[in-house]
Scaffold this active site. Structure first.
Site, PDB file in Angstrom:
ATOM      1  CD  GLU A   7      40.101  38.341  47.273  1.00 48.37           C
ATOM      2  OE1 GLU A   7      40.719  38.238  46.200  1.00 48.37           O
ATOM      3  OE2 GLU A   7      39.010  38.932  47.377  1.00 48.37           O
ATOM      4  NE  ARG A  64      45.544  40.828  43.079  1.00 46.59           N
ATOM      5  CZ  ARG A  64      44.667  41.815  43.014  1.00 46.59           C
ATOM      6  NH1 ARG A  64      45.062  43.055  43.173  1.00 46.59           N
ATOM      7  NH2 ARG A  64      43.383  41.569  42.801  1.00 46.59           N
ATOM      8  CE  LYS A 123      37.351  39.560  42.458  1.00 46.85           C
ATOM      9  NZ  LYS A 123      38.689  39.302  43.017  1.00 46.85           N
TER      10      LYS A 123
END
Length: 216
Positions: A47, A51, A135
């Site tokens: 993943e 960011r 999630k």
């Protein structure tokens, strides 16, 4: 692709992963060697979070140069992020939470996706848009395994990838829960090791973790 088949696809992808490392890549030059180190240690499903300024280029480089990696995009916050993930050729998407607008956009897209939830209300909203693979974030901070078990009562068919506060010490405990497909975390790729280029150390850590967790 229907929402049902997308959900089956991401469920299988997450289940096969066991652990999904959450990659926050600060330097583009680290992307490919980091991905190769993870794959060499048996961790193929990655993943890459949106960011950092280099995140998109990092994901693009890994997809192009590390064919054995299954690259997904994380920290998808809105429809623009979703479009970027699709354009990159990502295999899946993950969000830390979900707005009605994002859920609507994802439901209409072709990208297998796991929206983030932390509460029963958020889970109900995800289910209303067709998402039963989610999630659980931030997992430990949102109540840990007790909270997960409480949610499993009214939502027995929901499948979960907990992320947040999970590491070597408690990953196996989370994976033992019947509704957990895999866990996410950054402990397999410590920032200090990435900065130092300790790729062999990351590979060794991954190999040890995968051997231990899959044996369990």
């Amino acid at each position: 692709m229907t929402t049902t088949s997308k959900q089956d696809q991401i469920a299988e992808l997450i289940r096969q992963a066991t652990v999904i490392p959450v990659l926050t890549i600060e330097r583009l030059a680290d992307a490919v060697p980091l991905a190769r180190a993870l794959v060499a240690g048996g961790v193929r499903t990655l993943e890459v979070t949106l960011r950092t300024a280099v995140a998109v280029d990092a994901a693009k480089a890994i997809i192009a140069e590390v064919p054995d990696a299954v690259v997904g995009i994380g920290t998808i916050l809105h429809a623009d992020d979703l479009a970027r993930a699709e354009a990159l050729g990502a295999k899946f998407g993950i969000s830390p939470g979900a707005t009605p607008e994002l859920l609507k956009a994802v439901a209409a897209s072709r990208l297998p996706f796991a929206p983030g939830i932390a509460t029963a209300s958020e889970l109900m909203q995800a289910l209303a848009h067709g998402f039963d693979v989610v999630k659980f974030f931030p997992a430990e901070q949102a109540g840990g395994i007790k909270a997960l078990r409480a949610l499993a009562g009214p939502f027995p068919n929901v499948r979960v990838c907990p992320t947040g506060g999970i590491g070597e010490a408690n990953a196996a405990t989370w994976l033992a829960e019947p509704n957990v497909l895999a866990v996410g975390g950054s402990w397999l790729c410590p920032a200090a090791d990435i900065r130092a280029g300790n790729w062999a150390g990351i590979t060794a850590m991954c190999a040890k973790a995968m051997k231990t967790l899959k044996a369990g």
